[in-house]
Design a protein around this motif. Structure first.
Motif, short mmCIF file in Angstrom:
data_model
loop_
_atom_site.label_atom_id
_atom_site.label_comp_id
_atom_site.label_asym_id
_atom_site.label_seq_id
_atom_site.Cartn_x
_atom_site.Cartn_y
_atom_site.Cartn_z
N LEU A 19 3.68 -6.55 -0.16
CA LEU A 19 3.81 -5.75 -1.37
C LEU A 19 5.22 -5.81 -1.94
CD1 LEU A 19 2.15 -3.88 -3.14
CD2 LEU A 19 2.99 -1.96 -1.81
N TRP A 65 -3.95 -4.11 -0.74
CA TRP A 65 -3.17 -3.31 0.22
C TRP A 65 -3.76 -1.91 0.37
CZ3 TRP A 65 -0.02 1.04 -0.67
CH2 TRP A 65 0.77 1.42 0.40
N LEU A 96 5.96 2.97 1.87
CA LEU A 96 4.80 3.08 1.00
C LEU A 96 3.56 3.49 1.78
CD1 LEU A 96 5.26 -0.04 -1.31
CD2 LEU A 96 5.60 2.35 -1.89
N ARG A 104 -2.83 -7.55 -5.77
CA ARG A 104 -2.26 -7.46 -4.43
C ARG A 104 -2.16 -6.00 -3.98
NH1 ARG A 104 3.12 -10.81 -3.47
NH2 ARG A 104 1.59 -12.42 -3.93
N THR A 105 -1.82 -5.12 -4.89
CA THR A 105 -1.73 -3.70 -4.55
C THR A 105 -3.10 -3.13 -4.22
OG1 THR A 105 0.14 -3.54 -6.10
CG2 THR A 105 -0.80 -1.49 -5.29
N GLU A 109 0.05 -8.84 -9.24
CA GLU A 109 0.65 -7.75 -8.48
C GLU A 109 -0.32 -6.56 -8.36
OE1 GLU A 109 3.93 -5.86 -6.40
OE2 GLU A 109 3.31 -7.90 -6.86
N ASN A 165 3.39 1.64 -6.13
CA ASN A 165 4.18 0.43 -6.34
C ASN A 165 5.29 0.71 -7.34
OD1 ASN A 165 5.15 -2.16 -6.71
ND2 ASN A 165 3.13 -3.10 -6.66
N SER A 168 7.83 -1.37 2.64
CA SER A 168 6.38 -1.32 2.84
C SER A 168 5.98 -0.20 3.76
CB SER A 168 5.89 -2.66 3.41
OG SER A 168 6.52 -2.93 4.64
N ALA A 188 -2.41 2.71 -7.49
CA ALA A 188 -1.57 1.52 -7.50
C ALA A 188 -0.30 1.74 -8.30
CB ALA A 188 -2.36 0.33 -8.06
#
Length: 390
Positions: free
Chosen positions: A352, A335, A385, A331-332, A328, A87, A382, A83
């Protein structure tokens, strides 16, 4: 003839005295002699610590419960590291140090896995080198975690005293600090292997770790406990300073309030991590300290397993704290899991790129302006990523 007879009698008497002295020490080694040729079982018997000869319900329970926990520990801390890597909002010194702490917890999971696979009846089959390595891995993981927390405390103190959210430390300095932390941890973990053990001082053998010197346990436990007290004092000073500054800044703009709230939230997360670490490790360190001071009178083996389980839970708790406290990060994590499961990756990847005020202020006026410019230039961040993760 008389001289030779007296000499023979003296030799026989000396041999009997030597044999009696050997029998008194129980095993053929005097208290001051070196026991380099002795196996692990000899040291356990010397301090009166039992080794399971056959698998019992307790041994099966320890391995059966411990191994799944270690697997979850390794996986969850690996997700924290991923993560921070994927990010860009986590690309700051504080998060690099938190990722390094996750690396220490991941290493702890591997160390505990090795411990589970070499415990119980397996202990008697270990060579002394294997036994030292087994315990050194756990010592290295603890030292790395303590050194990381100390580094985070110093970083937060330098940053927050100037009312900033992130330190301006360069990536090179952060990497050098991380390398130094691991070098220190490895050296501290290998100290018993390099000579500070009880093989030549059997009267100084520990009860919990029968090949370790009690003096080393006193040194190691005292050093870590003093470090705990120092870190708690640093964070207490930081919180007092932040609260005082919050009252002074209450009349300023909304951005100042948001910036200050973000700083407080980050400090609370780190303080919870520190608090859980102290709670989980202090009983074990106190037990080691009592073992070093009192020896057999401490009855340390009675509490040894419980302290080890509590210390193991600490490495599992940190990812849960990050998930609960940091929106955050949570959320990561979602994802990453979506990408691993190959379901709804595009939808989660889009989310993200959303700003979250738990990590940084929404306004680009102060210190994160370079990052905002990069995000404005990148329309499909995104997708990039996703490609990086693959």
């Amino acid at each position: 003839m008389r001289l030779s007879s007296l000499k023979r009698i003296w030799l026989n008497t000396s041999s009997f005295e030597w044999r009696d002295k050997v029998m008194e020490t129980g095993g053929g080694v005097t208290e001051n002699a070196c026991a380099y040729d002795r196996n692990v079982s000899f040291f356990y018997e010397h301090v009166g610590k039992d080794i399971s000869r056959h698998w019992g319900a307790r041994d099966y329970a320890i391995v059966g419960v411990g191994l799944p926990i270690c697997f979850v520990m390794v996986l969850s801390n690996f997700m924290v590291m991923v993560a921070v890597w994927v990010n860009r909002r986590f690309h700051y010194p504080i998060y690099y140090l938190l990722a390094n702490m996750a690396a220490a917890d991941l290493f702890a999971g591997l160390a505990y896995t090795n411990l589970m696979l070499n415990t119980g009846p397996w202990t008697s089959s270990l060579t002394k080198q294997q036994w030292f390595i087994r315990n050194a891995l756990v010592d290295i993981s603890l030292t790395a975690s303590v050194a990381n927390l100390l580094g985070v405390a110093v970083e937060r103190h330098q940053t927050i005293m100037t009312m900033q959210l992130h330190n301006k430390m360069t990536n090179r300095r952060v990497m050098l600090l991380i390398v130094f932390i691991w070098a220190l941890a490895i050296v501290m973990g290998l100290v018993p292997v390099m000579g500070w053990n009880c093989q030549c001082q059997l009267d100084q053998c520990s009860v919990i770790a029968p090949l370790y010197s009690r003096r080393y346990l006193i040194f190691w436990a005292s050093l870590n406990l003093l470090t705990f007290f120092f870190m708690v004092a640093v964070y207490a000073r930081i919180f007092v300073y932040v609260r005082r500054m919050s009252r002074r800044m209450s009349q300023h703009t909304s951005y100042s309030l948001d910036h200050n709230e973000t700083m407080v939230n980050l400090m609370k997360t780190i303080s919870i991590v520190l608090g859980v670490f102290v709670v989980c490790w202090t009983p074990g360190l106190v037990t080691l300290l009592l073992d070093g001071i009192l020896g057999k009178a401490s009855h340390a083996p009675v509490y040894e397993k419980y302290c080890l389980i509590l210390a193991e839970c600490n490495s599992l708790a940190n990812p849960l704290i990050y998930t609960y406290r940091d929106k955050e990060m949570r959320r990561t994590f979602k994802w990453i899991l979506c990408c691993l499961c190959r379901r709804s990756c595009g939808h989660q990847g889009e989310s993200l790129a959303v700003e979250v005020d738990t990590l940084q202020p929404e306004s680009p006026q102060v210190e994160d302006i370079s990052e905002v410019e990069v995000e404005n230039k990148t329309q499909n961040g995104s997708r990039q990523l996703i490609e990086r993760l693959r």
